[in-house]
Design a protein around this motif. Sequence first.
Motif, PDB file in Angstrom:
ATOM      1  N   ARG A  84      13.857 -19.330 -55.002  1.00 16.07           N
ATOM      2  CA  ARG A  84      13.520 -18.327 -53.986  1.00 16.07           C
ATOM      3  C   ARG A  84      12.079 -18.554 -53.516  1.00 16.07           C
ATOM      4  NH1 ARG A  84      17.755 -14.465 -53.633  1.00 16.07           N
ATOM      5  NH2 ARG A  84      16.597 -13.817 -51.789  1.00 16.07           N
ATOM      6  N   LYS A  85      11.962 -19.114 -52.338  1.00 12.96           N
ATOM      7  CA  LYS A  85      10.645 -19.484 -51.816  1.00 12.96           C
ATOM      8  C   LYS A  85       9.761 -18.267 -51.582  1.00 12.96           C
ATOM      9  CE  LYS A  85      11.915 -23.911 -49.709  1.00 12.96           C
ATOM     10  NZ  LYS A  85      13.128 -24.031 -50.520  1.00 12.96           N
ATOM     11  N   GLU A  86      10.379 -17.105 -51.317  1.00 10.33           N
ATOM     12  CA  GLU A  86       9.583 -15.900 -51.098  1.00 10.33           C
ATOM     13  C   GLU A  86       8.708 -15.585 -52.308  1.00 10.33           C
ATOM     14  OE1 GLU A  86      12.901 -16.181 -51.146  1.00 10.33           O
ATOM     15  OE2 GLU A  86      13.871 -14.862 -49.702  1.00 10.33           O
ATOM     16  N   LEU A  87       9.278 -15.785 -53.509  1.00  7.83           N
ATOM     17  CA  LEU A  87       8.521 -15.480 -54.721  1.00  7.83           C
ATOM     18  C   LEU A  87       7.423 -16.503 -54.960  1.00  7.83           C
ATOM     19  CD1 LEU A  87      11.219 -14.175 -57.229  1.00  7.83           C
ATOM     20  CD2 LEU A  87      10.062 -13.015 -55.361  1.00  7.83           C
ATOM     21  N   ALA A  88       7.730 -17.777 -54.694  1.00  6.38           N
ATOM     22  CA  ALA A  88       6.707 -18.819 -54.843  1.00  6.38           C
ATOM     23  C   ALA A  88       5.557 -18.591 -53.867  1.00  6.38           C
ATOM     24  CB  ALA A  88       7.332 -20.192 -54.628  1.00  6.38           C
ATOM     25  N   GLU A  89       5.894 -18.214 -52.644  1.00  2.00           N
ATOM     26  CA  GLU A  89       4.851 -17.971 -51.640  1.00  2.00           C
ATOM     27  C   GLU A  89       4.026 -16.742 -51.992  1.00  2.00           C
ATOM     28  OE1 GLU A  89       7.262 -17.718 -48.178  1.00  2.00           O
ATOM     29  OE2 GLU A  89       7.546 -19.898 -48.022  1.00  2.00           O
ATOM     30  N   THR A  90       4.681 -15.715 -52.530  1.00  5.28           N
ATOM     31  CA  THR A  90       3.950 -14.521 -52.970  1.00  5.28           C
ATOM     32  C   THR A  90       2.971 -14.870 -54.081  1.00  5.28           C
ATOM     33  OG1 THR A  90       5.734 -13.020 -52.348  1.00  5.28           O
ATOM     34  CG2 THR A  90       4.209 -12.240 -54.033  1.00  5.28           C
ATOM     35  N   ALA A  91       3.423 -15.674 -55.044  1.00  6.55           N
ATOM     36  CA  ALA A  91       2.544 -16.067 -56.155  1.00  6.55           C
ATOM     37  C   ALA A  91       1.350 -16.863 -55.655  1.00  6.55           C
ATOM     38  CB  ALA A  91       3.338 -16.876 -57.176  1.00  6.55           C
ATOM     39  N   ALA A 113      -0.820  -1.243 -58.797  1.00 11.50           N
ATOM     40  CA  ALA A 113      -0.579   0.103 -58.285  1.00 11.50           C
ATOM     41  C   ALA A 113       0.689   0.143 -57.432  1.00 11.50           C
ATOM     42  CB  ALA A 113      -1.793   0.562 -57.469  1.00 11.50           C
ATOM     43  N   GLU A 114       0.857  -0.864 -56.579  1.00 10.61           N
ATOM     44  CA  GLU A 114       2.046  -0.907 -55.715  1.00 10.61           C
ATOM     45  C   GLU A 114       3.324  -1.103 -56.531  1.00 10.61           C
ATOM     46  OE1 GLU A 114       2.294  -0.322 -52.582  1.00 10.61           O
ATOM     47  OE2 GLU A 114       0.215  -0.400 -51.858  1.00 10.61           O
ATOM     48  N   LEU A 115       3.281  -1.998 -57.518  1.00 10.19           N
ATOM     49  CA  LEU A 115       4.466  -2.218 -58.354  1.00 10.19           C
ATOM     50  C   LEU A 115       4.818  -0.954 -59.127  1.00 10.19           C
ATOM     51  CD1 LEU A 115       6.685  -3.979 -59.583  1.00 10.19           C
ATOM     52  CD2 LEU A 115       5.010  -4.754 -61.291  1.00 10.19           C
ATOM     53  N   SER A 116       3.824  -0.265 -59.640  1.00 14.29           N
ATOM     54  CA  SER A 116       4.079   0.958 -60.407  1.00 14.29           C
ATOM     55  C   SER A 116       4.765   2.007 -59.548  1.00 14.29           C
ATOM     56  CB  SER A 116       2.765   1.502 -60.965  1.00 14.29           C
ATOM     57  OG  SER A 116       2.135   0.550 -61.802  1.00 14.29           O
ATOM     58  N   ALA A 117       4.308   2.140 -58.307  1.00 13.46           N
ATOM     59  CA  ALA A 117       4.939   3.094 -57.398  1.00 13.46           C
ATOM     60  C   ALA A 117       6.370   2.682 -57.075  1.00 13.46           C
ATOM     61  CB  ALA A 117       4.115   3.209 -56.116  1.00 13.46           C
ATOM     62  N   HIS A 341      -0.809  -8.079 -64.918  1.00 14.53           N
ATOM     63  CA  HIS A 341      -1.413  -9.257 -64.278  1.00 14.53           C
ATOM     64  C   HIS A 341      -1.120  -9.236 -62.780  1.00 14.53           C
ATOM     65  CE1 HIS A 341      -2.111 -13.430 -63.200  1.00 14.53           C
ATOM     66  NE2 HIS A 341      -2.725 -13.592 -64.362  1.00 14.53           N
ATOM     67  N   PRO A 342      -2.133  -9.426 -61.918  1.00 18.75           N
ATOM     68  CA  PRO A 342      -1.914  -9.252 -60.477  1.00 18.75           C
ATOM     69  C   PRO A 342      -0.885 -10.198 -59.874  1.00 18.75           C
ATOM     70  CG  PRO A 342      -4.099 -10.159 -60.912  1.00 18.75           C
ATOM     71  CD  PRO A 342      -3.548  -9.705 -62.222  1.00 18.75           C
ATOM     72  N   VAL A 343      -0.836 -11.445 -60.329  1.00 18.93           N
ATOM     73  CA  VAL A 343       0.136 -12.386 -59.766  1.00 18.93           C
ATOM     74  C   VAL A 343       1.542 -12.018 -60.224  1.00 18.93           C
ATOM     75  CG1 VAL A 343       0.792 -14.801 -59.489  1.00 18.93           C
ATOM     76  CG2 VAL A 343      -1.630 -14.190 -59.701  1.00 18.93           C
ATOM     77  N   ALA A 344       1.698 -11.716 -61.505  1.00 18.93           N
ATOM     78  CA  ALA A 344       3.005 -11.306 -62.016  1.00 18.93           C
ATOM     79  C   ALA A 344       3.461 -10.013 -61.351  1.00 18.93           C
ATOM     80  CB  ALA A 344       2.955 -11.136 -63.530  1.00 18.93           C
ATOM     81  N   ALA A 345       2.533  -9.078 -61.143  1.00 21.05           N
ATOM     82  CA  ALA A 345       2.887  -7.804 -60.512  1.00 21.05           C
ATOM     83  C   ALA A 345       3.318  -8.010 -59.060  1.00 21.05           C
ATOM     84  CB  ALA A 345       1.703  -6.835 -60.580  1.00 21.05           C
ATOM     85  N   ALA A 346       2.626  -8.882 -58.350  1.00 15.32           N
ATOM     86  CA  ALA A 346       2.983  -9.148 -56.957  1.00 15.32           C
ATOM     87  C   ALA A 346       4.360  -9.792 -56.864  1.00 15.32           C
ATOM     88  CB  ALA A 346       1.928 -10.054 -56.308  1.00 15.32           C
ATOM     89  N   VAL A 347       4.643 -10.727 -57.744  1.00 11.20           N
ATOM     90  CA  VAL A 347       5.953 -11.394 -57.747  1.00 11.20           C
ATOM     91  C   VAL A 347       7.048 -10.399 -58.133  1.00 11.20           C
ATOM     92  CG1 VAL A 347       7.336 -13.147 -58.907  1.00 11.20           C
ATOM     93  CG2 VAL A 347       5.043 -13.709 -58.104  1.00 11.20           C
ATOM     94  N   ALA A 348       6.792  -9.551 -59.121  1.00  9.98           N
ATOM     95  CA  ALA A 348       7.785  -8.549 -59.527  1.00  9.98           C
ATOM     96  C   ALA A 348       8.093  -7.589 -58.386  1.00  9.98           C
ATOM     97  CB  ALA A 348       7.295  -7.794 -60.758  1.00  9.98           C
ATOM     98  N   ALA A 349       7.076  -7.181 -57.655  1.00  9.66           N
ATOM     99  CA  ALA A 349       7.294  -6.271 -56.531  1.00  9.66           C
ATOM    100  C   ALA A 349       8.142  -6.942 -55.453  1.00  9.66           C
ATOM    101  CB  ALA A 349       5.952  -5.800 -55.957  1.00  9.66           C
ATOM    102  N   GLU A 350       7.847  -8.195 -55.163  1.00 16.20           N
ATOM    103  CA  GLU A 350       8.647  -8.935 -54.168  1.00 16.20           C
ATOM    104  C   GLU A 350      10.082  -9.090 -54.649  1.00 16.20           C
ATOM    105  OE1 GLU A 350       9.321 -11.040 -50.591  1.00 16.20           O
ATOM    106  OE2 GLU A 350       7.605  -9.847 -51.226  1.00 16.20           O
TER     107      GLU A 350
END
Length: 354
Positions: A84-91, A113-117, A341-350
């Motif tokens: 999934r390229k979306e996740l790679a690009e987000t990371a 904060a965004e992932l928690s919400a 972790h900010p990168v892991a959180a961003a990928v999880a949110a995506e």
Amino acid sequence: MSLAPMVIEARQAVQRTASRRSTREWQALDAAHHLHPFSDAAALNAQGARVISHAEGVYLWDSDGNKIFDGMSGLWCVNIGYGRKELAETAARQMNELAYYNTFFKTTHPQVAELSALLAEVAPEGFNHVFYTNSGSEGNDTVIRMVRHYWASQGQPQRKTIIARENGYHGSTIGGASLGGMTYMHEQGDLPIPGIAHIEQPYWYANGGDLSPEEYGLKAARALEAKILELGAENVAAFIGEPIQGAGGIIIPPSTYWPEIQRICDQYGILLVADEVICGFGRTGEWFGSQYFGIRPHLMTIAKGLSSGYLPIGGVLVHDQVAKVLIEAGDFNHGFTYSGHPVAAAVAAENCVF
């Protein structure tokens, strides 16, 4: 030669040679330097590990070119498939913006904060807080500390014992393996730790005898009540179970099991913990296995499908009833360098928007 040029030269050498190595060469390197989890190292090294080279969708390819259907979804984690390229690009985008900062020292960052919400939005009603870890094992270690802190903060420090199930799996850390009920794990390391008790698993095919699944489901659940009375309800902190036991053999409990477990936990006032590491994030057709079975837990351990395995991240979803006590109690002296972790959180949110 200074250290930096030596490191650069070594990296370039690895890059030059890696693409030219054969399967046997990778196997030899692996055998010489890599200790695998849950493995007989001598037997594995004699055979040679399978070298997985790339993946796409639901398929893997090994270094000999064999195409393999990944029916296990990695380790029950690649919920949205490979590539999934979306996740790679987000990371990549997040690494360039903020590759790391901790959530200690009164700090946060937008990604956590965004992932928690987002997790509060998709979780069952009343789950508005999350404590982050790097894995399900760490999540279940966190559960042990959290439920004991919860009761101690209410003037009941003797409520320490957590009841789990035989053949359950809750990770391989000291705490997680103690909660788990696999004796071959307990034999290594003098486990379980004190304050952990186990009851029968709800496996009708092996244990049901002449009982119907519904009759057996009630019988297996009432083993919890018997254990609570044996230990004294005033000493029991929580019961933990996987909605469907994963590593223990994909054991789906009879329909009567979880409603009776819920009744018993409610009656004796103990916390109910759902280990959602495998069942969470769509594996049962609901966001969480608890929703599929109608369970009303106080804590839910999450990992795996949270990021679909693209980056390590886990956590504990905390119901408002527990969160209120923890917040009012002051410091909870627990956490990890990479919590949130900010990168892991961003990928999880995506990942969670799919």
